[in-house]
Design a protein around this motif. Structure first.
Motif, PDB file in Angstrom:
ATOM      1  N   LEU A  37      -9.625   7.255  -1.943  1.00 27.44           N
ATOM      2  CA  LEU A  37     -10.552   6.167  -1.650  1.00 27.44           C
ATOM      3  C   LEU A  37      -9.831   4.901  -1.173  1.00 27.44           C
ATOM      4  O   LEU A  37     -10.078   4.419  -0.066  1.00 27.44           O
ATOM      5  N   ILE A  38      -8.937   4.378  -2.012  1.00 33.81           N
ATOM      6  CA  ILE A  38      -8.281   3.118  -1.679  1.00 33.81           C
ATOM      7  C   ILE A  38      -7.400   3.272  -0.443  1.00 33.81           C
ATOM      8  O   ILE A  38      -7.452   2.450   0.482  1.00 33.81           O
TER       9      ILE A  38
ATOM     10  N   GLU B  53      -8.122   8.065  -7.181  1.00 38.49           N
ATOM     11  CA  GLU B  53      -8.839   7.037  -6.412  1.00 38.49           C
ATOM     12  C   GLU B  53      -7.951   6.414  -5.341  1.00 38.49           C
ATOM     13  O   GLU B  53      -8.411   6.119  -4.234  1.00 38.49           O
ATOM     14  N   VAL B  54      -6.676   6.230  -5.651  1.00 39.54           N
ATOM     15  CA  VAL B  54      -5.749   5.696  -4.644  1.00 39.54           C
ATOM     16  C   VAL B  54      -5.651   6.641  -3.459  1.00 39.54           C
ATOM     17  O   VAL B  54      -5.739   6.228  -2.291  1.00 39.54           O
TER      18      VAL B  54
ATOM     19  N   TRP C 147      -6.760   7.229 -11.793  1.00 38.62           N
ATOM     20  CA  TRP C 147      -6.376   6.130 -10.901  1.00 38.62           C
ATOM     21  C   TRP C 147      -5.644   6.647  -9.672  1.00 38.62           C
ATOM     22  O   TRP C 147      -5.851   6.148  -8.552  1.00 38.62           O
TER      23      TRP C 147
ATOM     24  N   THR D  92       0.834   4.089  -2.909  1.00 36.06           N
ATOM     25  CA  THR D  92       0.589   5.482  -2.534  1.00 36.06           C
ATOM     26  C   THR D  92       1.682   6.403  -3.049  1.00 36.06           C
ATOM     27  O   THR D  92       1.407   7.466  -3.620  1.00 36.06           O
TER      28      THR D  92
ATOM     29  N   MET E 143       0.832  -1.202   0.000  1.00 34.32           N
ATOM     30  CA  MET E 143       0.000   0.000   0.000  1.00 34.32           C
ATOM     31  C   MET E 143       0.865   1.250   0.000  1.00 34.32           C
ATOM     32  O   MET E 143       0.556   2.234  -0.687  1.00 34.32           O
TER      33      MET E 143
ATOM     34  N   LEU F  57      -9.498   3.662   2.756  1.00 37.86           N
ATOM     35  CA  LEU F  57     -10.117   2.393   3.124  1.00 37.86           C
ATOM     36  C   LEU F  57      -9.094   1.428   3.718  1.00 37.86           C
ATOM     37  O   LEU F  57      -9.394   0.691   4.665  1.00 37.86           O
ATOM     38  N   PHE F  58      -7.884   1.435   3.178  1.00 39.20           N
ATOM     39  CA  PHE F  58      -6.846   0.556   3.727  1.00 39.20           C
ATOM     40  C   PHE F  58      -6.493   0.960   5.151  1.00 39.20           C
ATOM     41  O   PHE F  58      -6.347   0.105   6.039  1.00 39.20           O
TER      42      PHE F  58
END
Length: 252
Positions: free
Chosen positions: A131-132, A127-128, A124, A22, A18, A135-136
């Protein structure tokens, strides 16, 4: 499951992955911003400074650093520990809080705002970062291994950076020209711009609302850690007990 060595190892690998995603997303977006600024004749130095003045970028950069720190600590020392060190625990609480807030604020207030031409983010990467990643870090609060129970006073450390960032933003805003629109001011988010119909009253309302949200999320993160994590006294007792066990037993 979250206390098993297998899970701890797997989650450490996921933290590294992750962090890598990032950093890649931040780098890609920064490269695009610099390239666009140079192509359109905008001030590149101001563009870079503005880029690193976004709470989103700072929170994601911090999250990447802390996730790498957590993974490196685990592989170096954590496999025989029962709880992460206090400094790492506080850093994880901060990173988790900021990323969760980033996800909430962006998706609730900013996702559908139309940006000036040439300022649109890479889809993309966007969103990373919005959002992603959030959430992680939210999942990390629930299933991250070897979590330490922090005292409630740790909440002061969590809220310190957002306060400093808001002060920095509001002082810097009227001193910097917007390289995109040419306005004699620049604020990273529209709800912090007092040069709107709502004026300072609107800014103050949003700042108070987001401040309360940060306190609430920070309290949730610290509170959940207190509920599920290992207390200092427990960690000390378990560490001394582990030290007394022969290395052959630990490898079984």
């Amino acid at each position: 499951m979250t206390r098993s060595r297998t899970w701890a190892t797997a989650w450490a690998v996921l933290r590294l992955a992750m962090a890598a995603v990032t950093v890649t997303a931040i780098t890609a977006q920064l490269s695009k911003s610099i390239g666009t600024a140079a192509e359109l004749g905008r001030d590149v130095t101001t563009t870079i400074t503005n880029f690193f003045s976004f709470f989103t970028i700072l929170s994601n950069a911090l999250a990447a650093i802390v996730l790498v720190w957590a993974a490196v600590w685990y592989f170096a020392r954590g496999r025989r520990a029962v709880a992460e060190p206090p400094a790492l625990a506080v850093a994880l609480a901060c990173a988790s809080t900021y990323m969760i807030i980033t996800g909430i604020v962006y998706n609730a207030l900013l996702r559908n705002i139309e940006l000036p031409q040439g300022s649109a983010p890479i889809p993309w990467s966007n969103e990373v970062l919005h959002l992603i990643g959030p959430l992680f870090l939210l999942a990390d609060v629930f299933v991250g291994p070897l979590r330490r129970s922090l005292p409630w006073r740790s909440l002061w450390a969590v809220v310190a950076f957002p306060i400093v960032w808001v002060v920095y933003t509001m002082i810097r805003g009227p001193l910097v020209a917007n390289p995109v629109s040419g306005d004699p001011f620049w604020y990273p988010y529209p709800f912090l711009n007092p040069n709107t119909p709502g004026g300072w009253l609107s800014v103050i309302v949003y700042v108070i609302g987001i401040a309360l949200a940060i306190v609430a999320v920070g309290a949730f993160v610290v509170g959940w850690g207190r509920r599920t994590g290992t207390a200092d006294t427990d960690a000390g007792t378990a560490t001394r007990a582990a030290a007394s066990v022969p290395s052959e037993a630990l490898s079984e």
